[in-house]
Design a protein around this motif. Structure first.
Motif, PDB file in Angstrom:
ATOM      1  N   TYR A 154      -4.664  -0.528   8.911  1.00 19.96           N
ATOM      2  CA  TYR A 154      -4.438   0.600   7.923  1.00 19.96           C
ATOM      3  C   TYR A 154      -5.261   1.436   8.671  1.00 19.96           C
ATOM      4  O   TYR A 154      -4.654   2.274   8.226  1.00 19.96           O
ATOM      5  CB  TYR A 154      -4.643  -0.231   6.952  1.00 19.96           C
ATOM      6  CG  TYR A 154      -3.662   0.476   6.070  1.00 19.96           C
ATOM      7  CD1 TYR A 154      -2.559   0.509   5.541  1.00 19.96           C
ATOM      8  CD2 TYR A 154      -4.933   1.071   4.642  1.00 19.96           C
ATOM      9  CE1 TYR A 154      -2.459   1.584   4.774  1.00 19.96           C
ATOM     10  CE2 TYR A 154      -4.640   1.479   3.791  1.00 19.96           C
ATOM     11  CZ  TYR A 154      -3.297   1.916   3.903  1.00 19.96           C
ATOM     12  OH  TYR A 154      -2.933   3.259   2.599  1.00 19.96           O
ATOM     13  N   LYS A 163       0.735  -1.167  -0.169  1.00 20.68           N
ATOM     14  CA  LYS A 163       0.006  -0.181  -0.168  1.00 20.68           C
ATOM     15  C   LYS A 163       1.048   1.517  -0.322  1.00 20.68           C
ATOM     16  O   LYS A 163       0.683   2.391  -0.523  1.00 20.68           O
ATOM     17  CB  LYS A 163      -0.881  -0.420   1.292  1.00 20.68           C
ATOM     18  CG  LYS A 163      -2.149  -0.874   1.282  1.00 20.68           C
ATOM     19  CD  LYS A 163      -2.760  -0.450  -0.112  1.00 20.68           C
ATOM     20  CE  LYS A 163      -4.146  -0.945   0.410  1.00 20.68           C
ATOM     21  NZ  LYS A 163      -5.839  -0.669  -0.865  1.00 20.68           N
ATOM     22  N   GLU A 164       1.957   1.589   0.995  1.00 21.81           N
ATOM     23  CA  GLU A 164       3.026   2.712   1.113  1.00 21.81           C
ATOM     24  C   GLU A 164       4.134   2.540   0.403  1.00 21.81           C
ATOM     25  O   GLU A 164       4.924   3.311   0.617  1.00 21.81           O
ATOM     26  CB  GLU A 164       2.710   2.843   2.557  1.00 21.81           C
ATOM     27  CG  GLU A 164       1.340   2.523   3.477  1.00 21.81           C
ATOM     28  CD  GLU A 164       1.056   4.095   2.323  1.00 21.81           C
ATOM     29  OE1 GLU A 164       1.772   4.543   2.430  1.00 21.81           O
ATOM     30  OE2 GLU A 164      -0.955   4.315   2.688  1.00 21.81           O
ATOM     31  N   GLU A 207      -7.114  -5.083   7.336  1.00 16.06           N
ATOM     32  CA  GLU A 207      -6.825  -4.014   6.513  1.00 16.06           C
ATOM     33  C   GLU A 207      -7.607  -2.856   7.935  1.00 16.06           C
ATOM     34  O   GLU A 207      -7.425  -1.328   7.331  1.00 16.06           O
ATOM     35  CB  GLU A 207      -8.657  -4.597   6.222  1.00 16.06           C
ATOM     36  CG  GLU A 207      -8.429  -5.088   4.670  1.00 16.06           C
ATOM     37  CD  GLU A 207      -9.175  -5.641   4.407  1.00 16.06           C
ATOM     38  OE1 GLU A 207     -10.339  -5.175   4.816  1.00 16.06           O
ATOM     39  OE2 GLU A 207      -8.620  -6.356   3.335  1.00 16.06           O
TER      40      GLU A 207
END
Length: 279
Positions: A197, A23-24, A194
């Motif tokens: 996050y 994601k990052e 999730e």
């Protein structure tokens, strides 16, 4: 968002590190020992002077700890040092550097009951492990209200040995004997990652819950697996457990505040089981 995962070799830590990298594009992995996966070591059983110096990060997740109830009972001093004293010290150190910190906790901070416990309910631990988690929760809430705590029910992944053993036996045509009087309210590792996050991205302070929405027996899950694998449940023969542990009953966490404020929903049993089966 620059992140640090403390305890990156554990189940949640490994999945979370992979997710954050995807994601990052970046995640600092910290475990008890240096390895090819991480180049930083931090053992909460050691004194602070023996920890590696951590680089700055925007957010940090403390996944490390002694989680086996039996280990916490047999060595209370060590478990308290790891799960409470040094976890608190690490939180303090990270907060002082401007990092948003998320500590993981457990539904076991509440007693075995049919009640639905909310995020604001008073904890009432019945095991040494739960006592240590409550001690950490209380200290963090009082000293560092700008941090977050996430309580979890039973976390299931495709590494869950019990389900894997059952699945192998069913595929081999062998009868399995799951407990029909031992219960849980599972959540999938994907759902956990999730939710973490979401909390990190919003830097959402306070206590949050993630729970399965239904109290199910282990026999229920075995039957579900059997139908997916064999399309019948003839090889599932439920039995009663003789274990008298209070944790035979499922503790379901209320998620009203978490759902309202963060939009994180309860995970239903079928969704959790499907996540295990497909992964």
């Amino acid at each position: 968002m620059k992140s640090i995962v403390i305890g990156s070799s554990g189940l949640i830590g490994r999945y979370l590190s992979t997710f954050l990298k995807h994601k990052e594009g970046h995640c600092i992995q910290v475990s008890r020992y240096k390895s090819s996966r991480n180049q930083l070591a931090l053992d909460l059983a050691l004194n602070e002077n023996d920890w590696d110096e951590l680089p700055y990060a925007d957010v940090a997740i403390i996944c490390a700890g002694i989680t086996a109830i039996s280990d916490c009972e047999s060595n209370k001093s060590l478990a308290s040092k790891v799960n409470f004293q040094n976890s608190l010290r690490l939180t303090e150190k990270l907060v002082s550097e401007g990092t948003f910190v998320l500590n993981l906790s457990s539904s076991l901070v509440f007693p075995n009951s049919n009640l639905l416990f909310s995020e604001d309910d008073q904890a009432n631990p019945s095991s040494e492990y739960a006592i240590q988690k409550v001690n950490l929760e209380n200290a963090v809430k009082n000293l560092f209200p700008q941090t977050a705590i996430l309580r979890l029910t039973k976390v299931i992944s495709n590494e869950f040995n019990l389900f894997n053993t059952w699945s192998d036996s069913l595929r081999s045509g062998k009868i399995i004997h799951p407990f029909q009087n031992k219960y849980f309210a599972p959540v999938s590792i994907n759902k956990v990652v999730e939710a973490i996050y979401k909390i990190l991205k919003e830097k959402a302070c306070g206590i949050w819950h993630l729970s399965g929405g239904e109290k199910k027996s282990y026999a229920d899950s075995a039957i579900k697996l059997s139908y997916w694998i064999l399309e019948d449940s003839n090889l599932v023969v439920p039995v009663d457990s003789n274990e008298k542990s209070l944790q035979n009953g499922a503790i379901i966490l209320g998620m009203k505040k978490t759902c309202h404020d963060l939009g994180i929903q309860v995970q239903e049993f079928d969704e959790c089981m499907k996540s295990y089966f497909l992964n």
